[in-house]
Scaffold this active site. Structure first.
Site, PDB file in Angstrom:
ATOM      1  N   GLY A  95      25.329 -21.954   9.792  1.00 46.71           N
ATOM      2  CA  GLY A  95      25.256 -23.229  10.498  1.00 46.71           C
ATOM      3  C   GLY A  95      25.167 -24.315   9.452  1.00 46.71           C
ATOM      4  O   GLY A  95      25.997 -24.376   8.555  1.00 46.71           O
ATOM      5  N   HIS A 113      31.161 -19.551   0.905  1.00 48.71           N
ATOM      6  CA  HIS A 113      32.532 -20.017   1.229  1.00 48.71           C
ATOM      7  C   HIS A 113      33.204 -20.592  -0.016  1.00 48.71           C
ATOM      8  O   HIS A 113      33.899 -21.606   0.085  1.00 48.71           O
ATOM      9  CB  HIS A 113      32.510 -21.084   2.334  1.00 48.71           C
TER      10      HIS A 113
END
Lengths: 234, 234
Positions: A91, A160
């Protein structure tokens, strides 16, 4: 018990189901565990903490593991101390860190994991396994009282991790430039975890894993690549 | 004097020289001004504050405007109060905000601009014209004592605004998603400024400008586009 930690870059590979690529790994990671606590606090809306927990519950059902959301306990400290295992989902890292500090749970979670309770993190949930959250890619939508995180590993994680796009016409800094700028002010090593890669801690051994090499950034050194299965020692 | 502010998304368009696309605008913006103060604090290395100031000096030479770096004054508060104009360049917004708070200059700069000293910002220098820095895209490489910024305009800015890439296979959130998540916790309007666009404040009038529409995000509303030359009123 020895430390047992899995910090993954992402929860979901492109075109796949939630956590699908990690399931074979999780089967052995959470072996002999019947219930885990899910920490949904990174989620900044879109779905509620209950809905986020339900999504995780469905996946863990295939592993015969029950899931309880940390937000459902009246005494979350006791819940953390008694837990068989943890999963912190992704998140917004600022929100997750702000919540864990505000609820005074960061230290309790760290202690439980350090004495051997298995900890799985994805994305923001992995970032908090590092020394601090200074290498998040997230937007600072809330102000945490502190950037310090659990320090389960002696470095920071950039989840990421993205290689520079040679065709970009946009003036945003590349990920590599940002991490280089971080090292002007900080000497903490940073592990750039590409999607599909993760960090595995077993006792005192920290290794890279997954389907892609990780990119390692250290102050005053050129970045370098580490193949999956390499030992991380700084 | 009335407020005179220009907050640009970026300093440099792809393939162009530093500030080149803004020069025609700056000629009238800084009319009758012979010297400005440059604030280089956003720059996280790569070049020094002196070198960054030198780069700006070269560009402003063509406008017959002298440039002094704020870092060179022994009494920066006095320098701010006596300045004819300001330019804050880009870099890392966390660093810029941390520095301005640590040096206790944020409030003095705000006051000087509010009584009419012209203020030019690009990128991080524009972000600090908003109410707070919660919509920066930068990496939190340092911890500011406060996210509050000057509030020269009654909204926040997202500089280098990027439309979603329909071909992306990466799990990072789109800019639009991030700003939507911001609005779960904050009711501050956000102006997404694409590269080549800027905000112009003249007295109490706030308008969009440049070569691209701006994208407006408000809590509880669908985002919408505003053509250059539109009045911003929230």
């Amino acid at each position: 018990m020895m430390k047992n930690i899995l910090l993954a870059s992402t929860s979901t590979l492109f075109g796949e189901e939630y956590l699908a690529y990690l399931l074979p790994e999780l089967k052995s990671f959470f072996k002999d565990i019947s219930e885990i606590i899910f920490i949904p606090f990174a989620r900044p809306g879109g779905i509620s903490h209950d809905e986020y927990t339900e999504k995780v519950t469905e996946v863990f059902h295939s592993l015969n593991i029950k899931v309880s959301g940390l937000h459902t306990f009246t005494d979350p400290v006791e819940a953390i101390q008694k837990a068989e295992g943890f999963f912190t989902g992704g998140g917004n890292t600022f929100l997750l860190v702000q919540q864990l500090h505000q609820l005074n749970l960061m230290e309790d979670l760290k202690m439980a994991v350090e004495v051997g309770t298995p900890y799985l993190g994805t994305s923001a949930g992995s970032n908090i396994g590092g020394l601090n959250m200074k290498n998040t890619n997230d937007m600072p939508i809330v102000y945490p009282s502190d950037f310090t995180t659990m320090g389960l590993v002696p470095f920071n994680i950039n989840a990421h991790y993205l290689d520079p796009d040679p065709n970009s016409t946009h003036n945003g800094e590349t990920r590599e430039t940002r991490i280089k700028e971080f090292h002007v002010f900080n000497d903490t090593p940073v592990v750039g975890l590409r999607e599909g890669s993760w960090i595995r801690v077993q006792g005192e051994q920290v290794t890279t894993a997954g389907n892609k090499p990780s990119r390692i950034f250290r102050q005053g050194m050129a970045p370098y690549e580490l193949e999956p299965g390499s030992v991380l020692r700084f």
